[in-house]
Design a protein around this motif. Sequence first.
Motif, PDB file in Angstrom:
ATOM      1  N   THR A   1      11.545  14.080   2.576  1.00 54.53           N
ATOM      2  CA  THR A   1      12.899  14.505   2.922  1.00 54.53           C
ATOM      3  C   THR A   1      13.428  15.544   1.934  1.00 54.53           C
ATOM      4  OG1 THR A   1      13.309  12.369   3.930  1.00 54.53           O
ATOM      5  CG2 THR A   1      15.242  13.675   3.364  1.00 54.53           C
ATOM      6  N   SER A   2      13.099  15.346   0.640  1.00 56.12           N
ATOM      7  CA  SER A   2      13.625  16.315  -0.324  1.00 56.12           C
ATOM      8  C   SER A   2      12.707  17.520  -0.499  1.00 56.12           C
ATOM      9  CB  SER A   2      13.897  15.639  -1.666  1.00 56.12           C
ATOM     10  OG  SER A   2      12.752  14.961  -2.102  1.00 56.12           O
ATOM     11  N   ALA A   3      11.382  17.333  -0.366  1.00 57.74           N
ATOM     12  CA  ALA A   3      10.462  18.440  -0.670  1.00 57.74           C
ATOM     13  C   ALA A   3       9.865  19.096   0.565  1.00 57.74           C
ATOM     14  CB  ALA A   3       9.325  17.926  -1.556  1.00 57.74           C
ATOM     15  N   GLY A   4       9.931  18.409   1.710  1.00 54.57           N
ATOM     16  CA  GLY A   4       9.177  18.895   2.870  1.00 54.57           C
ATOM     17  C   GLY A   4      10.015  19.740   3.807  1.00 54.57           C
ATOM     18  N   HIS A   5       9.370  20.147   4.861  1.00 54.66           N
ATOM     19  CA  HIS A   5       9.975  21.021   5.856  1.00 54.66           C
ATOM     20  C   HIS A   5       9.613  20.413   7.207  1.00 54.66           C
ATOM     21  CE1 HIS A   5      10.624  24.759   8.119  1.00 54.66           C
ATOM     22  NE2 HIS A   5       9.504  24.458   8.716  1.00 54.66           N
ATOM     23  N   GLY A   6      10.499  20.513   8.172  1.00 55.23           N
ATOM     24  CA  GLY A   6      10.156  20.047   9.508  1.00 55.23           C
ATOM     25  C   GLY A   6      10.188  18.542   9.633  1.00 55.23           C
ATOM     26  N   THR A   7       9.272  18.029  10.427  1.00 51.66           N
ATOM     27  CA  THR A   7       9.294  16.625  10.806  1.00 51.66           C
ATOM     28  C   THR A   7       8.049  15.903  10.305  1.00 51.66           C
ATOM     29  OG1 THR A   7      10.556  17.178  12.785  1.00 51.66           O
ATOM     30  CG2 THR A   7       9.384  15.085  12.822  1.00 51.66           C
ATOM     31  N   LEU A   8       8.253  14.706   9.771  1.00 50.02           N
ATOM     32  CA  LEU A   8       7.144  13.848   9.336  1.00 50.02           C
ATOM     33  C   LEU A   8       6.941  12.775  10.393  1.00 50.02           C
ATOM     34  CD1 LEU A   8       5.178  12.761   7.098  1.00 50.02           C
ATOM     35  CD2 LEU A   8       7.129  11.467   6.206  1.00 50.02           C
ATOM     36  N   VAL A   9       5.682  12.506  10.724  1.00 47.60           N
ATOM     37  CA  VAL A   9       5.403  11.498  11.748  1.00 47.60           C
ATOM     38  C   VAL A   9       4.527  10.387  11.180  1.00 47.60           C
ATOM     39  CG1 VAL A   9       4.475  11.066  14.056  1.00 47.60           C
ATOM     40  CG2 VAL A   9       5.513  13.283  13.541  1.00 47.60           C
ATOM     41  N   PHE A  10       5.024   9.171  11.196  1.00 47.09           N
ATOM     42  CA  PHE A  10       4.219   7.981  10.928  1.00 47.09           C
ATOM     43  C   PHE A  10       3.942   7.310  12.264  1.00 47.09           C
ATOM     44  CE2 PHE A  10       6.409   7.133   6.526  1.00 47.09           C
ATOM     45  CZ  PHE A  10       5.533   8.005   5.907  1.00 47.09           C
ATOM     46  N   ASN A  11       3.057   6.312  12.248  1.00 49.26           N
ATOM     47  CA  ASN A  11       2.850   5.525  13.460  1.00 49.26           C
ATOM     48  C   ASN A  11       2.790   4.051  13.098  1.00 49.26           C
ATOM     49  OD1 ASN A  11       0.050   6.793  12.508  1.00 49.26           O
ATOM     50  ND2 ASN A  11      -0.334   4.708  13.234  1.00 49.26           N
ATOM     51  N   THR A  12       3.089   3.195  14.066  1.00 47.23           N
ATOM     52  CA  THR A  12       2.922   1.765  13.804  1.00 47.23           C
ATOM     53  C   THR A  12       1.438   1.488  13.601  1.00 47.23           C
ATOM     54  OG1 THR A  12       2.759   1.258  16.147  1.00 47.23           O
ATOM     55  CG2 THR A  12       4.956   1.126  15.148  1.00 47.23           C
ATOM     56  N   ILE A  13       1.147   0.451  12.821  1.00 40.51           N
ATOM     57  CA  ILE A  13      -0.252   0.173  12.476  1.00 40.51           C
ATOM     58  C   ILE A  13      -0.800  -0.890  13.432  1.00 40.51           C
ATOM     59  CG2 ILE A  13      -1.798  -0.429  10.592  1.00 40.51           C
ATOM     60  CD1 ILE A  13       0.500   0.179   8.656  1.00 40.51           C
ATOM     61  N   PRO A  14      -1.862  -0.552  14.164  1.00 42.77           N
ATOM     62  CA  PRO A  14      -2.419  -1.530  15.105  1.00 42.77           C
ATOM     63  C   PRO A  14      -3.036  -2.727  14.363  1.00 42.77           C
ATOM     64  CG  PRO A  14      -3.266   0.694  15.533  1.00 42.77           C
ATOM     65  CD  PRO A  14      -2.573   0.733  14.211  1.00 42.77           C
ATOM     66  N   LEU A  15      -3.013  -3.874  15.004  1.00 40.26           N
ATOM     67  CA  LEU A  15      -3.643  -5.068  14.437  1.00 40.26           C
ATOM     68  C   LEU A  15      -4.795  -5.480  15.342  1.00 40.26           C
ATOM     69  CD1 LEU A  15      -3.766  -7.466  12.480  1.00 40.26           C
ATOM     70  CD2 LEU A  15      -2.043  -8.608  13.888  1.00 40.26           C
ATOM     71  N   PRO A  16      -6.033  -5.149  14.969  1.00 42.80           N
ATOM     72  CA  PRO A  16      -7.159  -5.441  15.857  1.00 42.80           C
ATOM     73  C   PRO A  16      -7.588  -6.909  15.784  1.00 42.80           C
ATOM     74  CG  PRO A  16      -7.674  -3.683  14.271  1.00 42.80           C
ATOM     75  CD  PRO A  16      -6.448  -4.375  13.804  1.00 42.80           C
ATOM     76  N   ARG A  17      -8.188  -7.356  16.855  1.00 37.28           N
ATOM     77  CA  ARG A  17      -8.650  -8.744  16.925  1.00 37.28           C
ATOM     78  C   ARG A  17      -9.713  -9.029  15.882  1.00 37.28           C
ATOM     79  NH1 ARG A  17     -12.347 -12.132  19.157  1.00 37.28           N
ATOM     80  NH2 ARG A  17     -11.477 -14.130  19.810  1.00 37.28           N
ATOM     81  N   ARG A  18     -10.470  -8.022  15.498  1.00 36.18           N
ATOM     82  CA  ARG A  18     -11.528  -8.287  14.522  1.00 36.18           C
ATOM     83  C   ARG A  18     -10.959  -8.824  13.207  1.00 36.18           C
ATOM     84  NH1 ARG A  18     -14.732  -3.034  13.198  1.00 36.18           N
ATOM     85  NH2 ARG A  18     -15.520  -4.289  11.491  1.00 36.18           N
ATOM     86  N   HIS A  19      -9.671  -8.630  12.988  1.00 31.81           N
ATOM     87  CA  HIS A  19      -9.038  -9.205  11.798  1.00 31.81           C
ATOM     88  C   HIS A  19      -8.369 -10.537  12.104  1.00 31.81           C
ATOM     89  CE1 HIS A  19     -10.014  -5.733   9.460  1.00 31.81           C
ATOM     90  NE2 HIS A  19      -9.422  -4.941  10.320  1.00 31.81           N
ATOM     91  N   THR A  20      -7.578 -10.585  13.171  1.00 35.56           N
ATOM     92  CA  THR A  20      -6.883 -11.864  13.466  1.00 35.56           C
ATOM     93  C   THR A  20      -7.897 -12.975  13.697  1.00 35.56           C
ATOM     94  OG1 THR A  20      -6.793 -11.299  15.806  1.00 35.56           O
ATOM     95  CG2 THR A  20      -4.856 -10.769  14.494  1.00 35.56           C
ATOM     96  N   ALA A  21      -8.999 -12.643  14.369  1.00 36.59           N
ATOM     97  CA  ALA A  21      -9.957 -13.693  14.738  1.00 36.59           C
ATOM     98  C   ALA A  21     -10.754 -14.203  13.543  1.00 36.59           C
ATOM     99  CB  ALA A  21     -10.897 -13.184  15.827  1.00 36.59           C
ATOM    100  N   GLN A  22     -10.638 -13.554  12.409  1.00 37.59           N
ATOM    101  CA  GLN A  22     -11.297 -14.074  11.199  1.00 37.59           C
ATOM    102  C   GLN A  22     -10.597 -15.333  10.699  1.00 37.59           C
ATOM    103  OE1 GLN A  22     -11.801 -11.090   8.143  1.00 37.59           O
ATOM    104  NE2 GLN A  22     -12.330  -9.528   9.654  1.00 37.59           N
ATOM    105  N   LEU A  23      -9.349 -15.519  11.117  1.00 37.09           N
ATOM    106  CA  LEU A  23      -8.627 -16.743  10.760  1.00 37.09           C
ATOM    107  C   LEU A  23      -8.917 -17.756  11.855  1.00 37.09           C
ATOM    108  CD1 LEU A  23      -5.266 -15.008   9.816  1.00 37.09           C
ATOM    109  CD2 LEU A  23      -6.909 -16.007   8.217  1.00 37.09           C
ATOM    110  N   ILE A  24      -9.388 -18.933  11.451  1.00 41.56           N
ATOM    111  CA  ILE A  24      -9.808 -19.849  12.515  1.00 41.56           C
ATOM    112  C   ILE A  24      -8.685 -20.777  12.984  1.00 41.56           C
ATOM    113  CG2 ILE A  24     -12.277 -19.769  11.924  1.00 41.56           C
ATOM    114  CD1 ILE A  24     -11.875 -22.457  10.480  1.00 41.56           C
TER     115      ILE A  24
END
Lengths: 646, 75
Positions: free
Chosen positions: A177-200
């Motif tokens: 916001t202070s140093a940049g120009h234009g628009t910054l884009v982030f995205n939500t972080i996906p949560l894949p099953r390969r991680h959730t399914a490691q918890l039994i």
Amino acid sequence: MTVTNQAPVSPADSGGAQAPSAYERLIALKNAGQLAERYPEIEHLLAEAGEADLLAAGRLLAQVDPDEVRTRHPAVPALTLAVTGHGMLAPLIPALVGQLARHGLLARTRLGDFDGYVFDLSDPGSALYAAGADLTLCLLDPQVVFDEVPVPWQVDDVDQVLTRKLHLLEQLAGTFTSAGHGTLVFNTIPLPRRHTAQLIDHASRARLGALWREANARLLRLAEAFPALVVLDLDPVMAAGIPVSEARSDAYAKAHLSQELLAEYAREIGHLARSVAGRTKKCLAVDLDNTLWGGTLGDDGAEGIEVAETYRGEAFGAFQRVVKQLGSQGVLLAALSKNDGEPVRKVFREHPGMTLREDDFVDIKANWEPKHENLARLAESLNLDVGSFVFADDSPYECGLIQRELPQVGVVRLDDEPAYHVEKLLRDGWFDTRVVTAEDRLRVARYAEESQRKDFLASFDSIADYLRELDIRVRLAAVEASQVPRVAQLTQRTNQFNLTTRRLQPADVLALIEDPDALVLTIHSADRFGDNGLAGAILGRWRQEPAGSRVLDLENFLLSCRVFSRGIEGACLTAVLRHAKARGAAAVYGHYRPTAKNGTVEDFYPRNGFVPCEDGAPSEPGTAAYRHDLAEITAAPDHVHLTENL
Amino acid sequence: MLLSLDDLLALLNDQLGLTVSAASVDDPLDTIPGWDSLHLLWLITTLETRTGRRIAMAEFLEAGSLAEIYDVATR
């Protein structure tokens, strides 16, 4: 031969197995070495391209030198896109290039170093900031978090990493916001099953899911705190069946997001880019028979058309609700139908199943004229560029006709399955914008007032009598913080009365407000038919000339197409000149940068007492400068009642 | 579908806009004008869709020439 078969560049209309696909034509251009030379045609070539062709097109176009395209075609809007993030993101580049090309934009891309987002965004001296990108894309993937959890891990470990990352991302957004120009884009972080399914156990899985979503919710809310930030929500994209990752690319190439997801991400960025470049569509023109309702009004009669209750009727009803939803946010709605006028109006007024009614539309053109002529007339009466229209029709003939005759129009090809109408209409984010303002919600009413003004005008012998009777009231005032989104939007949406066409994001306008040398004025107008709201802006900057005198540069002057040519612009300019003189200015400079659409204001400054500057004028290349010495200031037109609060 | 070396070359020429021929199959990939390592990821997906067979990605990514790519893809 039907009209649609003659379409010059539209592959879907060409029919027959021999017709080359969009991509084949593109390859032919490449082999002839003409991709840069014929870049403006590529937008139309890609209008109907499928996903695979678009990606392939992007790979070809990514090899074209953007500078060569700009040299040959200075009018093609160019955007710089800087890509940074965590994993291997090279496949995103061609996808972005293809998507921007499809919208008639030229992409200059810059790919940061692998996993370089923290460095790129935290150091104001980084190469990323030096690129001065219009859009800075920071791609976040699940490994941003899971690369940092221990082995074995517990939910608390993920919680700690998420907290740290959110804090980091907030800091990065602050630096941007202070140093940049234009628009910054982030995205939500996906949560894949390969991680959730490691918890039994289900309890831990549920807790992980909750923490993860809370983190994504905080990420989405960051955009409220940082006006330069957009956070793309990837959940709806994945819910449409797009895989998060491909296991082998993830493992071997550190490409943590699948090519399909990157392609969809690029599509969303294309919509954002269109809005940043001021190419958001403004009006949706829909067909009626088999588009808004099932059946043919002329054959089936009002009682025979399907808009509710039957299977297909439900689908048409759902489509009408979506069209109405778009209209409620400022998208102007119009109907174009080959029908007799009166039965159509009767359906809108009296049919019990209709969701859309007559007053949802700015115009209903039901007649037997060709649709492209109706659409062109509609554009003229609304004082809008034809390129700001989207046309939706179930008839391939009508779609092909519009595409051929008015290639600037966005065409939504519906078909005989109404259940798909909604997705097809929404697929391309035609009307996507950064913020919907109060002005947007009132737009249809404003246009209705405009049509009353036109009828009123017709009753006068001279335009001067008309203007006097119109009772125009204008308020010229210093901008207030609450008006920032609307001022930014005016710079993005206005194409005709826009003297330099510098598109500003809300963060840019905020920066101007905080700059003591900048002058940001808003123009409100009203008349006997209603309030036009915040319909214009003047952006100026005070500076010291080398000789020591103080002067004012008018960096831009904007007026909505609804209100210009009524003397409002002259009255406001006169007020600004007087204001500058009163504040001791030696001169006021006006700047004009020609675009394809602002020819109407080419002589705005010379007509108002400015004289062209000689060489060495204080203007950028491609921009003409005019100087007013403030000796004699033209009187404001007396039919405009101006109040100032400068 | 079986993949011939000519099919592979045609694919690269038509879809990536490269100009490769049988004469360049043994050249190191980084000497082929317009070559980008990113093409490999695209190529795997495309070849797998075409041939209906799975390709060993780790070996594919290690290939140094078009001949080696062809070898891994048809093994």
